[in-house]
Motif scaffolding. Structure first.
Motif, PDB file in Angstrom:
ATOM      1  N   PRO A 502       0.823  -1.213   0.000  1.00 52.32           N
ATOM      2  CA  PRO A 502       0.000   0.000   0.000  1.00 52.32           C
ATOM      3  C   PRO A 502       0.862   1.271   0.000  1.00 52.32           C
ATOM      4  N   ASP A 503       0.333   2.321  -0.559  1.00 48.58           N
ATOM      5  CA  ASP A 503       1.116   3.539  -0.789  1.00 48.58           C
ATOM      6  C   ASP A 503       1.124   4.440   0.447  1.00 48.58           C
ATOM      7  N   PHE A 504       1.789   3.965   1.483  1.00 46.90           N
ATOM      8  CA  PHE A 504       2.028   4.806   2.653  1.00 46.90           C
ATOM      9  C   PHE A 504       3.282   4.302   3.367  1.00 46.90           C
ATOM     10  N   ILE A 505       3.880   5.198   4.149  1.00 46.54           N
ATOM     11  CA  ILE A 505       5.055   4.842   4.942  1.00 46.54           C
ATOM     12  C   ILE A 505       4.582   4.217   6.245  1.00 46.54           C
ATOM     13  N   GLN A 506       5.069   3.028   6.525  1.00 42.60           N
ATOM     14  CA  GLN A 506       4.796   2.362   7.794  1.00 42.60           C
ATOM     15  C   GLN A 506       5.897   2.747   8.783  1.00 42.60           C
ATOM     16  N   VAL A 507       5.499   3.138   9.986  1.00 42.33           N
ATOM     17  CA  VAL A 507       6.443   3.610  10.996  1.00 42.33           C
ATOM     18  C   VAL A 507       6.200   2.852  12.299  1.00 42.33           C
ATOM     19  N   GLU A 508       7.271   2.439  12.937  1.00 44.68           N
ATOM     20  CA  GLU A 508       7.138   1.788  14.238  1.00 44.68           C
ATOM     21  C   GLU A 508       6.591   2.776  15.273  1.00 44.68           C
ATOM     22  N   PRO A 509       5.825   2.289  16.247  1.00 40.26           N
ATOM     23  CA  PRO A 509       5.332   3.180  17.303  1.00 40.26           C
ATOM     24  C   PRO A 509       6.485   3.733  18.134  1.00 40.26           C
ATOM     25  N   ASP A 510       6.347   5.018  18.519  1.00 41.60           N
ATOM     26  CA  ASP A 510       7.331   5.676  19.394  1.00 41.60           C
ATOM     27  C   ASP A 510       8.739   5.653  18.816  1.00 41.60           C
ATOM     28  N   ALA A 511       8.858   5.708  17.483  1.00 38.44           N
ATOM     29  CA  ALA A 511      10.168   5.600  16.853  1.00 38.44           C
ATOM     30  C   ALA A 511      10.695   6.934  16.340  1.00 38.44           C
ATOM     31  N   PHE A 512       9.803   7.812  15.858  1.00 40.88           N
ATOM     32  CA  PHE A 512      10.229   9.067  15.246  1.00 40.88           C
ATOM     33  C   PHE A 512       9.400  10.219  15.812  1.00 40.88           C
ATOM     34  N   ASP A 513      10.013  11.400  15.899  1.00 39.30           N
ATOM     35  CA  ASP A 513       9.318  12.532  16.505  1.00 39.30           C
ATOM     36  C   ASP A 513       8.313  13.137  15.521  1.00 39.30           C
ATOM     37  N   PRO A 514       7.360  13.923  16.024  1.00 39.03           N
ATOM     38  CA  PRO A 514       6.314  14.507  15.172  1.00 39.03           C
ATOM     39  C   PRO A 514       6.866  15.375  14.050  1.00 39.03           C
ATOM     40  N   GLY A 515       8.002  16.045  14.282  1.00 38.87           N
ATOM     41  CA  GLY A 515       8.592  16.885  13.241  1.00 38.87           C
ATOM     42  C   GLY A 515       9.056  16.071  12.051  1.00 38.87           C
ATOM     43  N   TRP A 516       9.630  14.900  12.315  1.00 34.24           N
ATOM     44  CA  TRP A 516      10.082  14.002  11.251  1.00 34.24           C
ATOM     45  C   TRP A 516       8.894  13.565  10.408  1.00 34.24           C
TER      46      TRP A 516
END
Length: 563
Positions: A502-516
């Motif tokens: 699917p066309d979205f970036i999957q991100v681990e929970p609590d891995a990257f800050d909101p600015g990123w």
């Protein structure tokens, strides 16, 4: 004692030094006083590999022992009813080889076996029960490794697994959680429930868990090699139970199973040689493409937001090629030469807008997070290396134990393409190159890998389904571009993933800050924080400058949220 021209074998005597069983020293013409190591997803498997090295086995003997013990103590992740890839390195002549023990489609398999009359997938048919199982390759791989590359007998190498299956071991928290979350699946079939729900009760942490039928099958393999699984009473019982429950295996399927020794994919990036899995693994070609494209892009290591954007766009392009072009090269022509060329990488890089997200075509698919596999890494005192990734696909595979064999069968047939625009359990699509055919191997993401430059050597791999390749891409980048020499930091680094669809970036929970996340959204990316972390990376790093070997195990493997 077995001999082989490819490997020069010398007796090994090792001793336990630390948690990850680092020991011995190998005498290579380039290095001296370098400790060896074994690291796996389970301490009993790591201990078994260490024991074999202490008894005079080499890294390949230890790989057999670790593989077999993981089949006993992690039955949800791998086993004799599944398959895998074993990447080997011989320190004496610096040659590499990949042992392909991938499952194959039965002779009665067909392109449309999981579809209804309207060409739509029948829910669960490619995932549940013996109809979902390919012909296992792990038993053949254990025999092949021992007979062609080992120093000990097969009986010696399988002894730790036989003892643990027969005498039992304590259920740990991870096993108990996994059993609990998949109780319904395990209760479907009587022979499965008899093992995993003894007396109708769910084992809990601290319970003693025995698998006497599995011990019996391991004994047959130890005594008779290939004949102990692919011929004789075990083969007959496998086929009888599978066909009785609606599967399509024949004894001929087992008789004709063959291990394939393949040349690994090897390429260079910034004076670093990367050796990894070849087809039917998508890992090698996809990683090679990714690093080739990266050479033509301005990756600023001080700008993590821009890095993430460019990496995402690289993954989008390379996973698109995975979908459209990759499959079992023994059956279909794959344009590997083009995919590995610098000219093609330059063309691909030109498609990437440094300021704007690309778009993936076709419909969306669902990402399923409940998947499992296992990996281990080994280096012995002679400098021989093994990186091995094994699987039965989803947790507990097909859920079907075959009669009195104790063998839990895979559901790897789901890794084939079932039709246009029909994703598998990982949300991955495929083309004709990965369609089902009798005797064919399904495309895989398993990617055992060696990374070597002037600073050191990585022996690495991980479970994680479709995310395996992106995990390795990020770790190798961190090692090369950021000179990261702490193996624990490498396996702990936060992860994100894109697979075209699917066309979205999957991100681990609590891995990257909101600015990123906001910076990626500003470039047009959809970013979704997933509910669970993923992967269970097992990594060995040999530091050439300090002549030290260090091993690291992914803490996600012990996490309460890793199911």
């Amino acid at each position: 004692m077995f001999t082989n021209q490819f490997f020069n074998k010398k007796p090994i005597h090792a001793w336990l030094l630390c948690l990850f069983f680092v020991f011995g020293f190998f005498a290579d013409r380039n290095y001296a006083n370098v400790p060896a190591a074994v690291v796996s997803a389970h301490p009993l498997a790591t201990a078994a590999g260490t024991k074999i090295l202490n008894e005079g086995g080499n890294a390949f003997d230890a790989a057999v022992a670790v593989s077999a013990v993981l089949a006993v103590v992690e039955p949800y992740a791998s086993g004799l009813g599944g398959g895998g890839f074993w990447l080997l390195h011989n320190a004496t002549n610096a040659r590499d080889i990949m042992i392909d023990g991938r499952e194959i489609a039965p002779l009665e398999a067909s392109e449309h076996m999981y579809l209804n009359r309207d060409g739509q997938p029948i829910p669960g048919k490619s995932l549940n029960g013996p109809i979902a199982a390919g012909i296992p390759g792990t038993p053949a791989a254990l025999v092949h490794l021992t007979q062609n590359f080992g120093q000990l007998t097969l009986a010696q190498n399988l002894k730790p697994a036989i003892q643990l299956a027969r005498d039992g071991f304590k259920v740990d928290q991870r096993f108990a959680r996994t059993l609990r979350y998949h109780e319904k699946k395990l209760a479907q079939y009587p022979d499965t429930a008899k093992i995993f729900l003894p007396d109708g009760k769910l084992p809990v942490a601290g319970d003693w868990f025995r698998q006497p039928q599995l011990a019996g099958t391991l004994n047959e393999i130890a005594k008779s090699g290939m004949n102990g699984f692919y011929h004789g009473s075990v083969a007959k019982e496998l086929v009888h139970s599978v066909r009785k429950a609606g599967g399509v295996w024949r004894e001929q399927d087992l008789y004709h199973y063959k291990i394939v020794a393949r040349e690994p994919v090897q390429f260079e990036y910034r004076n670093t040689r990367i050796t990894t899995a070849s087809l039917p693994s998508a890992g090698g070609l996809t990683l090679a493409q990714a690093f080739n494209i990266l050479e033509y892009l301005p990756l600023d290591k001080d700008d993590s937001d821009n890095q993430a954007h460019l990496i995402t766009e690289i993954l989008r392009l390379t996973y698109k090629d995975r979908i459209e072009l990759l499959g079992d090269s023994d059956f279909d022509q794959v344009p590997a030469k083009k995919l590995l060329s610098k000219g093609y990488a330059r063309e691909q890089a030109a498609l990437i807008d440094p300021e704007q997200a690309g778009k993936s075509i076709l419909k969306q698919s669902i990402v399923n997070e409940s998947v499992e596999t296992t990996h281990f890494s080994i280096i012995d005192k002679a400098g021989n290396r093994v990186a091995a990734t094994m699987s039965i696909n989803t947790f507990f595979g097909s859920g079907f134990v075959a009669g009195n064999t104790g063998i839990l069968l895979n559901n790897e047939m789901d890794d084939f393409s079932k039709g246009r625009n029909i994703p598998n359990i990982f949300g991955l699509y495929g083309s004709h190159a990965n369609m089902i055919a009798p005797g064919k191997r399904p495309l895989s993401s398993m990617s055992p890998t060696f990374v070597e430059n002037d600073k050191g050597i990585l022996i690495v791999g991980t479970p994680g389904g479709s995310r395996i390749i992106s995990m390795l891409f990020l770790v190798i980048l961190d090692y090369i571009n950021n000179n990261q020499m702490d193996p624990q930091k490498l396996v702990e680094m936060p992860r994100f993933h894109h697979q075209y669809l699917p066309d979205f970036i999957q991100v681990e929970p609590d891995a990257f800050d909101p600015g990123w996340i906001a910076s990626l959204q500003a470039k047009g990316h959809e970013v979704r924080i997933m509910s669970q972390k993923w992967g269970n990376m097992q990594l060995i790093l040999f530091d050439k400058e300090n002549q030290q070997t260090r091993a690291a195990s992914d803490p996600r493997g012990l996490s309460d949220t890793h199911y």
